[in-house]
Enzyme design. Structure first.
Site, PDB file in Angstrom:
ATOM      1  N   ASP A  19       4.544  -4.745   8.825  1.00  0.00           N
ATOM      2  CA  ASP A  19       4.942  -3.175   9.438  1.00  0.00           C
ATOM      3  C   ASP A  19       3.637  -2.356   8.968  1.00  0.00           C
ATOM      4  O   ASP A  19       4.177  -1.154   8.430  1.00  0.00           O
ATOM      5  CB  ASP A  19       6.398  -2.961   9.068  1.00  0.00           C
ATOM      6  N   THR A  75      17.735   3.091   2.507  1.00  0.00           N
ATOM      7  CA  THR A  75      17.465   4.859   2.657  1.00  0.00           C
ATOM      8  C   THR A  75      16.662   5.055   1.224  1.00  0.00           C
ATOM      9  O   THR A  75      17.029   4.653   0.376  1.00  0.00           O
ATOM     10  CB  THR A  75      18.701   5.322   2.554  1.00  0.00           C
ATOM     11  N   VAL A 116      14.425  11.045   1.307  1.00  0.00           N
ATOM     12  CA  VAL A 116      13.092  11.365   1.742  1.00  0.00           C
ATOM     13  C   VAL A 116      12.687  10.358   3.260  1.00  0.00           C
ATOM     14  O   VAL A 116      12.011  10.914   4.195  1.00  0.00           O
ATOM     15  CB  VAL A 116      12.149  10.470   0.648  1.00  0.00           C
TER      16      VAL A 116
END
Length: 846
Positions: free
Chosen positions: A667, A545, A538
């Site tokens: 973030d 990951t 994805v």
């Protein structure tokens, strides 16, 4: 001697001057649609001849001067879309005996509707929408001249059986034409006497409440209705056959309820109908053939029900612009008569049980822009006639049984922005031009025999000139693989035993005392992702990951974040992240389901987190021509972007103020905002670790600052100068994200050179030239030719005002100085007000 003063629709600022009271002969005053602020001066009350007062769409605030209520000469008070607050006085209407029109919607008024409203006996229009009014609606039966009643978007009602009793008093108002009580808190059953309200009634909006029970058949007595909104409530039972009496009906909204049974054939009597929405109910049976009689139907949405049978050929004789039959149980073929839909813009038949070939005649739908065929059993080849669809922007044919090559002619559709042909049995070479050159908008996974294409697809190269490798080469390669696998398997067994013993010793002496999540095994994750296959990848980031997978224990599709344990701090952050995420509960956070701390098949330490899988992908993909699910437009409209902003702000409010420990995201950006099946935004923790958490033990507190630098363009400037992370940083990221959603431009766009940035780009055109910075896809289609004129054309004033307010929030949050940024409490409150005003503003456009 001045009698009429009309200075509306200008750019006037400042306060209303007190000398207005000197205009003693004034009868008509209009100052609407300016930038006036402050309060209404007391001197205005001395205008004894004033009959018409229009001050709407300004920035007037505080409360109305009480002397206004003594101006018996007034016939019209129009002060909508300002910032007036506080309650309406109980005796407000005692002396306004000549009042005919009252517009005070779109403010921040609170409290109850005064009972004295009954004294305004000649009132014709009562507009109180988009405020914070509460409680029961008083009897309005004495308002015999009442024509329009708008109470929508308040907090009226107590979700009780008494809430709708006031409707009975409206049976005395025989001139009523429009009633809207949409989006309140009214509960109980819809009473049968609703059918006794004025036979002049043309528009009735009851949706977005807590009303339950059956729809009374007596509604059919309101034979002059042209709009009926019963959407997003809790109605159940069948659609009354008496709806067949609505021969003037143009817009029928029944979506978002629990309606069951068949769609009655009497719907075919609605010959003037142009919009019908029954989506998201429990309707069953066949699509009625009588719909052929609704020849003016432009939007037909029957999605998310249990409809079965075939799609009637008659449906394709309608002049519809949008046909949505997705998420039902329809079977059979897609008839070749689909080619008759010459004017259709969107066709969605996804998530059904359709089979057979995709008819070549679909190429005759020459203005089609959105075509959704995914989640069926279509077979055969992809028809080359699709190349005739020169306006096609979005095409999804995934999860079918299509075979053969991808036609090269599809790369000639210049406006095609998104193409998904994943999980079919396609083969051959993937084209490289057009949409095939943009890996972010092309999905071809799940077709094992595809080759070539652009390098970013990571497909196997196609054989040169069609010559395949020799058979003995394949045999030799297989033999080598078997030998290598055997050796690795033996080594894995030995290493696994050694590492598990070593790990057990380590855990016994250094096991953390924090509570952990229920774990799954490495084998479960390995099997659920086909060995962490690239086809299930994805996304990835510095600390992990993410794979799409199926877990037997969860019986659902999940997202699996595999931590990169080679990164410094990854081990330490795992327990902290598990504990923090496990204890956070919010509808707009991606939910963590479980975790894994184990040894992989190579004997190496393995840690992973398992989250809910979001089928609609990320906000990044949507804003920049990204993927979508069935049943929704590919492009986000203004309301969807507003809802997403509210969802994200709600998360920040929770993280900053409501959690047991302060959490700073660090973030926040579109790629970390995911969208679920219902287009609800979920803030995710995929990619790099961004969670800032406090880890408590018996001896000390520790702040985890893994990966706090964020992403260029979204990280606040102070982080680059070594400042400590703070909630101000999250607010900066939110502001940039807001501006990106409104402009459609990334903060890293190449146009921002030297000292320029997205904030400055917006600030230079704010607020008088928004047309130059607004995402062009948000403009009404018929306004493309007027972009250079510097106006927003057919947007309503309310929608324009909402856009200005959204831009203002984005600018206020993305200020360079942290202390100057808007806080999350004010942001959530402002967005709530904007949402109420926006929904009211788009009503006339539906």
């Amino acid at each position: 001697m001045l009698r009429t003063l009309q200075i509306s629709t200008n750019n006037l600022t400042g306060r209303i001057p007190s000398f207005i009271g000197n205009l003693s002969s004034l009868t008509y005053l209009s100052m609407a649609i300016n930038h006036l602020e402050g309060n209404i001066p007391q001197e205005m009350c001395s205008l004894k001849n004033l009959t018409f007062m229009q001050l709407g769409e300004n920035r007037l605030n505080v409360t109305f001067p009480s002397c206004l209520y003594n101006m018996s000469s007034l016939t019209t008070i129009a002060v909508a879309l300002n910032d007036f607050n506080g309650p309406l006085p109980p005796n407000m209407f005692n002396t306004l005996s000549n009042l005919q029109q009252l517009y005070i919607g779109g403010n921040q008024l609170s409290g109850k509707i005064p009972i004295s409203i009954a004294n305004a006996s000649v009132l014709q229009i009562l507009e109180l929408s988009v405020n914070n009014l509460v409680g029961q609606v008083p009897s309005l039966g004495k308002l015999h001249d009442l024509q329009q009643l708008n109470l929508e978007l308040n907090n009226l009602g107590d979700n009780s059986t008494k809430d709708l009793e006031f409707l009975k008093s409206l049976t005395n108002c025989t001139k009523l034409q429009i009633i809207s009580i949409d989006r309140n808190n009214f509960g109980g059953n819809l009473p049968n006497f609703i059918g006794n309200i004025s036979t002049q009634l043309s528009q009735l909006y009851l949706g977005g409440n807590q009303i339950f029970g059956k729809i009374p058949a007596e509604l059919g007595n309101l034979i002059r209705l042209i709009v009926l909104g019963l959407d997003n409530s809790h109605f159940e039972g069948v659609i009354p056959t008496t709806f067949g009496k609505f021969e003037r009906m143009q817009k029928l909204l029944l979506h978002g309820n629990k309606l069951s049974g068949d769609i009655p054939s009497s719907i075919g009597n609605l010959s003037q109908l142009y919009l019908l929405r029954t989506r998201d109910n429990r309707l069953e049976g066949n699509i009625p053939l009588s719909l052929i009689n609704c020849q003016k139907l432009q939007t037909l949405d029957l999605s998310q029900n249990f409809l079965r049978g075939t799609i009637p050929i008659e449906v394709f004789s309608l002049s519809t612009l949008s046909l949505n039959l997705s998420k039902n149980s329809l079977s059979g073929i897609l008839p070749r008569e689909v080619g008759k839909l010459k004017s259709i813009i969107k066709l969605d038949v996804s998530e059904n049980h359709l089979s057979g070939d995709i008819p070549r005649t679909i190429g005759e739908c020459i203005v089609l822009e959105y075509l959704c065929l995914q989640g069926n059993s279509f077979n055969g080849t992809i028809p080359t006639s699709l190349a005739s669809l020169k306006d096609l922007q979005y095409l999804d044919m995934s999860r079918n049984r299509l075979s053969g090559p991808i036609p090269n002619v599809l790369q000639n559709i210049s406006v095609l922005e998104y193409l998904n042909v994943s999980f079919n049995v396609l083969e051959g070479e993937v084209p490289t031009k057009g949409v095939f050159g943009n890996v972010g908008e092309l999905v071809v996974t799940g077709n094992n025999n595809l080759c070539g294409g652009i390098s970013e697809l990571h497909l196997q190269p196609c054989s040169v000139k069609g010559i395949k490798p020799a058979k003995h080469h394949k045999t030799r390669l297989i033999g080598v693989i078997i030998c290598v696998v055997s050796i690795l398997l033996m080594a894995t067994i030995i290493l696994t035993i050694y590492c598990m013993k070593k790990r057990n010793k380590k855990q016994n002496s250094h096991s953390p005392t924090t509570d952990t999540l229920a774990k799954v095994s490495y084998q479960d994750l390995h099997n659920g992702t086909d060995g962490f296959s690239a086809s299930n990848l994805v996304g990835s980031g510095s600390f992990g990951t993410v794979y799409k997978g199926n877990l037997t224990s969860e019986d659902k599709v999940v997202a699996i974040k595999v931590l990169n344990l080679q990164k410094k701090g990854a081990h330490k952050s795992f327990i902290a992240e598990c504990n923090a995420l496990k204890n956070m509960r919010h509808r707009n956070l991606v939910k963590i389901l479980t975790c894994c701390s184990s040894i992989d098949y190579k004997g190496q330490e393995f840690k992973a987190l398992v989250f809910e899988y979001m089928s609609n992908g990320s906000l990044e993909q949507w804003l920049h021509a990204g993927i979508v699910n069935a049943g929704n437009k590919r492009m986000l409209d203004i309301e969807q972007r507003l809802n997403i902003a509210i969802d994200i702000a709600s998360v920040l409010h929770y993280l900053h103020l409501e959690c047991e420990q302060l959490v700073i995201h660090c973030d926040l950006k579109p790629s970390n905002v995911l969208l679920d099946d219902d287009m609800v935004a979920r803030v995710s923790d995929f990619g790099i670790a961004r969670l800032v958490s406090v880890i408590n033990d018996t001896s000390h507190q520790e702040t985890s600052t893994i990966g706090i630098k964020g992403t260029i363009g979204y990280a606040p400037p102070e982080y680059g100068m070594g400042s400590e992370i703070s909630t101000y940083g999250d607010m900066y990221s939110f502001g940039v994200l807001m501006l990106e959603m409104l402009t459609g431009r990334r903060p890293t766009n190449e146009m921002f050179e030297d000292s320029q940035n997205l904030h400055m780009f917006v600030e230079n055109s704010f607020p008088n030239n928004l047309i130059q910075i607004l995402d062009p896809r948000l403009l009404p289609r018929n306004e493309e030719a007027t972009i250079e004129d510097g106006n927003i054309g057919s947007f309503t004033p309310i929608v324009e005002k909402c856009l200005v307010s959204l831009f203002r929030i984005g600018l206020a949050c993305s200020m360079e100085s942290p202390k100057e940024r808007m806080n999350i409490v004010d942001v959530t409150r402002e967005l709530s007000v904007i949402k109420k005003a926006f929904i009211s503003g788009v009503r006339t456009c539906d």
